[in-house]
Write an enzyme that holds these catalytic residues in place. Sequence first.
Site, PDB file in Angstrom:
ATOM      1  N   HIS A 267       0.798  -1.233   0.000  1.00  0.00           N
ATOM      2  CA  HIS A 267       0.000   0.000   0.000  1.00  0.00           C
ATOM      3  C   HIS A 267       0.826   1.276   0.000  1.00  0.00           C
ATOM      4  O   HIS A 267       0.260   2.372  -0.014  1.00  0.00           O
ATOM      5  CB  HIS A 267      -0.934   0.038   1.214  1.00  0.00           C
ATOM      6  CG  HIS A 267      -2.108  -0.881   1.103  1.00  0.00           C
ATOM      7  ND1 HIS A 267      -3.303  -0.486   0.551  1.00  0.00           N
ATOM      8  CD2 HIS A 267      -2.259  -2.167   1.454  1.00  0.00           C
ATOM      9  CE1 HIS A 267      -4.159  -1.495   0.585  1.00  0.00           C
ATOM     10  NE2 HIS A 267      -3.548  -2.535   1.138  1.00  0.00           N
ATOM     11  N   LYS A 458      -8.428  14.327   4.130  1.00  0.00           N
ATOM     12  CA  LYS A 458      -7.595  13.128   4.166  1.00  0.00           C
ATOM     13  C   LYS A 458      -6.702  13.263   5.387  1.00  0.00           C
ATOM     14  O   LYS A 458      -6.643  14.330   5.994  1.00  0.00           O
ATOM     15  CB  LYS A 458      -6.760  13.019   2.882  1.00  0.00           C
ATOM     16  CG  LYS A 458      -6.005  14.326   2.521  1.00  0.00           C
ATOM     17  CD  LYS A 458      -5.291  14.238   1.179  1.00  0.00           C
ATOM     18  CE  LYS A 458      -6.212  14.308   0.004  1.00  0.00           C
ATOM     19  NZ  LYS A 458      -6.395  13.054  -0.675  1.00  0.00           N
ATOM     20  N   ARG A 459      -6.016  12.182   5.786  1.00  0.00           N
ATOM     21  CA  ARG A 459      -5.092  12.291   6.906  1.00  0.00           C
ATOM     22  C   ARG A 459      -4.076  13.406   6.643  1.00  0.00           C
ATOM     23  O   ARG A 459      -3.656  13.619   5.500  1.00  0.00           O
ATOM     24  CB  ARG A 459      -4.365  10.950   7.128  1.00  0.00           C
ATOM     25  CG  ARG A 459      -5.243   9.850   7.701  1.00  0.00           C
ATOM     26  CD  ARG A 459      -5.803  10.230   9.054  1.00  0.00           C
ATOM     27  NE  ARG A 459      -4.741  10.365  10.041  1.00  0.00           N
ATOM     28  CZ  ARG A 459      -4.454   9.471  10.982  1.00  0.00           C
ATOM     29  NH1 ARG A 459      -5.179   8.361  11.087  1.00  0.00           N
ATOM     30  NH2 ARG A 459      -3.478   9.658  11.838  1.00  0.00           N
ATOM     31  N   LYS A 464       1.064  14.493   1.516  1.00  0.00           N
ATOM     32  CA  LYS A 464      -0.227  14.869   0.917  1.00  0.00           C
ATOM     33  C   LYS A 464      -0.309  16.374   0.641  1.00  0.00           C
ATOM     34  O   LYS A 464      -1.226  16.845  -0.025  1.00  0.00           O
ATOM     35  CB  LYS A 464      -1.385  14.410   1.812  1.00  0.00           C
ATOM     36  CG  LYS A 464      -1.544  12.881   1.858  1.00  0.00           C
ATOM     37  CD  LYS A 464      -2.630  12.471   2.840  1.00  0.00           C
ATOM     38  CE  LYS A 464      -2.759  10.960   3.012  1.00  0.00           C
ATOM     39  NZ  LYS A 464      -3.464  10.313   1.890  1.00  0.00           N
ATOM     40  N   THR A 566      -8.017   6.981  -2.581  1.00  0.00           N
ATOM     41  CA  THR A 566      -9.409   6.624  -2.874  1.00  0.00           C
ATOM     42  C   THR A 566     -10.316   7.823  -2.621  1.00  0.00           C
ATOM     43  O   THR A 566     -11.420   7.883  -3.137  1.00  0.00           O
ATOM     44  CB  THR A 566      -9.893   5.447  -2.015  1.00  0.00           C
ATOM     45  OG1 THR A 566      -9.585   5.717  -0.645  1.00  0.00           O
ATOM     46  CG2 THR A 566      -9.250   4.152  -2.459  1.00  0.00           C
ATOM     47  N   LYS A 570     -14.330   9.752  -4.543  1.00  0.00           N
ATOM     48  CA  LYS A 570     -15.560   9.844  -3.753  1.00  0.00           C
ATOM     49  C   LYS A 570     -16.448  11.043  -4.056  1.00  0.00           C
ATOM     50  O   LYS A 570     -17.607  11.046  -3.672  1.00  0.00           O
ATOM     51  CB  LYS A 570     -15.213   9.838  -2.252  1.00  0.00           C
ATOM     52  CG  LYS A 570     -14.744   8.480  -1.768  1.00  0.00           C
ATOM     53  CD  LYS A 570     -14.294   8.522  -0.331  1.00  0.00           C
ATOM     54  CE  LYS A 570     -13.635   7.219   0.066  1.00  0.00           C
ATOM     55  NZ  LYS A 570     -12.876   7.375   1.323  1.00  0.00           N
TER      56      LYS A 570
HETATM   57  C1  PLP Z   1     -11.618   7.618   1.611  1.00  0.00           C
HETATM   58  C2  PLP Z   1     -11.170   7.979   2.958  1.00  0.00           C
HETATM   59  C3  PLP Z   1      -9.808   8.160   3.223  1.00  0.00           C
HETATM   60  C4  PLP Z   1      -8.750   8.050   2.156  1.00  0.00           C
HETATM   61  O1  PLP Z   1      -8.630   9.304   1.502  1.00  0.00           O
HETATM   62  P1  PLP Z   1      -7.349   9.681   0.639  1.00  0.00           P
HETATM   63  O2  PLP Z   1      -7.701  11.007   0.053  1.00  0.00           O
HETATM   64  O3  PLP Z   1      -7.201   8.606  -0.425  1.00  0.00           O
HETATM   65  O4  PLP Z   1      -6.189   9.731   1.560  1.00  0.00           O
HETATM   66  C5  PLP Z   1      -9.424   8.523   4.501  1.00  0.00           C
HETATM   67  N1  PLP Z   1     -10.329   8.680   5.486  1.00  0.00           N
HETATM   68  C6  PLP Z   1     -11.649   8.539   5.260  1.00  0.00           C
HETATM   69  C7  PLP Z   1     -12.606   8.740   6.391  1.00  0.00           C
HETATM   70  C8  PLP Z   1     -12.111   8.177   3.999  1.00  0.00           C
HETATM   71  O5  PLP Z   1     -13.433   8.008   3.812  1.00  0.00           O
END
Ligand code: PLP
Length: 572
Positions: A267, A458-459, A464, A566, A570
């Site tokens: 990952h 995101k985190r 990032k 991911t 979304k």
């Molecule tokens: C989808 C999701 C992530 C991953 O997001 P990235 O932008 O790919 O880092 C992290 N936390 C939550 C709550 C998510 O739904």
Amino acid sequence: MGRVPSNTMINLGIQSECEEAMYQLGLDIENLEDMEEDAGLGNGGLGRLAACFLDSMATLGLAAYGYGIRYEYAGGADDWLRYGNPWEKARPEFMKPVHFYGRVIDTPEGKKWVDTQVVYAMPYDNPIPGYGNNHVNTLRLWSAKSPVDFNLKFCCMDRNLAENISRVLYPNDNFFEGKELRLKQEYFMVAATLHDIVRRYKASKFGSRENVRQHFDHFPDKVAIQLNDTHPSLAIPELMRILIDEEHLEWDKAWDITTRTCAYTNHTVLPEALERWPVSMLESILPRHLQIIYHINFLFMEKVAKQYPGDFDRMRRMSLVEEDGEKRINMAHVSIVGSHAVNGVAAIHSEILKKDLFRDFYEFEPHKFQNKTNGITPRRWLLLCNPGLSDLIAEKIGDEWPVHLEQLVALKKWAKDPNFQRNVARVKQENKLKLAQILEKDYGIKVNPASMFDIQVKRIHEYKRQLLNCLHIITLYNRIKKDPTANFTPRTIMIGGKAAPGYYVAKQIIKLICAVANVVNNDPIVGDKLKVIFLENYRVTLAEKIMPAADLSEQISTAGTEASGTGNMKSC
Ligand SMILES: *Cc1c(COP(=O)(O)O)cnc(C)c1O
């Protein structure tokens, strides 16, 4: 996993009936839903990916199990189990002992791991319903329990120490912290899970043969273990230990079964995230597993030496044991060697694995390497969280798209249809209004729903680049200040995400965002043109509200550092 009820009602196809029934009782289903805490059992994309896979596997009708730890505390929020968890079912009949510490002795029947300390793993089952197919899978989460009549002196860990194993989720995303308790958590989950898998196999007609030497022959045809990163990679030495020490198979036979059963998903390529456990830690906590890893490495190094005679540098690079500085076991190497398949999570990421991170391994065994591009479940991330858009889609192409996403291309026909465009824009505006109301109610923040919603959730992590986003905000601010009358598309910039408690720089980045927000939001010259909001407590339930309202979704990590991402999939 997020919340349970909406997803369950949607997958069972009983949503309108439930809403109607609640209404008849004078209850608002949304108010009820808002009382539930998220099951936040992971840290970011990797954990959410697993949750999406569970939904998809149940929807495809695959006989799949998810395994994990039932953390008492997770996501930094306090005590999600405080009022109990009505969706889970304890299964004490499948409780397993898990061993730690002790020593290995030679006996006429082979190696024996003795004088161990025992912790019990109590399973809690969580139903995973498929979408519209009457199929329900199981997510089995293990909770640590000390034995009932435990005897401190002879067999067991202190009750509190034992039960601490499933107390709290380590909060790092993409960062390896080589803590003893974390190693115990990883082995705890792996040992309980493999015990469960082997029990289930032996109860089947394939595993119950009298002939001891043949009764595991069908194991790899009936069981596939997919390692979600290296976190459960002790499954490889653990399965070897079970097959050799407990089932008395020969090494070569056990190794063939193990490698045909296991597969590994990588990952991340970030070096600071790769698990490298100190040999000294394994030696004390899992002495038998260390022996097995050493023997795997001995045989592997023989094969490497045979293919590349005299290439000692390559052998050093490929060894499962790192000898420079403190001796460590490289768990990615264990996972590659012990698996028949290794995959990255996006085309570019899988190429980087072959060309860079695992180049030597790719040259040695190219057939193992493949790509599996990540995805998200369209049930939770479109049907559930964006009903307005879902209805528009269904009006045009019917209601099969949640299980046949490829049908969405049929929408192309209406891409230039002004009426359809107007309706899509209207739904987006409604979603933005709804988010604005939530932000006002839950955060006390007023936003302009006519502005562009520019989101980065995101985190918090340097790779990032929330910092880059912050510099962009400052640039926009300076532009407005320089020429307040110039044309400017009003923007509301929302940045949200958790920082690991020990990640000092990530917390400084949050502080900077809040400080910039303070200046920007209170400057009368800026007015309604630019607003900056830091969203606290980012989690699945908040993502479900933000994603449908996003006009712009920021994905700005440096090339090659985000393995898949991911969050990018979304918003729509
Ligand atoms: C989808 C999701 C992530 C991953 O997001 P990235 O932008 O790919 O880092 C992290 N936390 C939550 C709550 C998510 O739904």
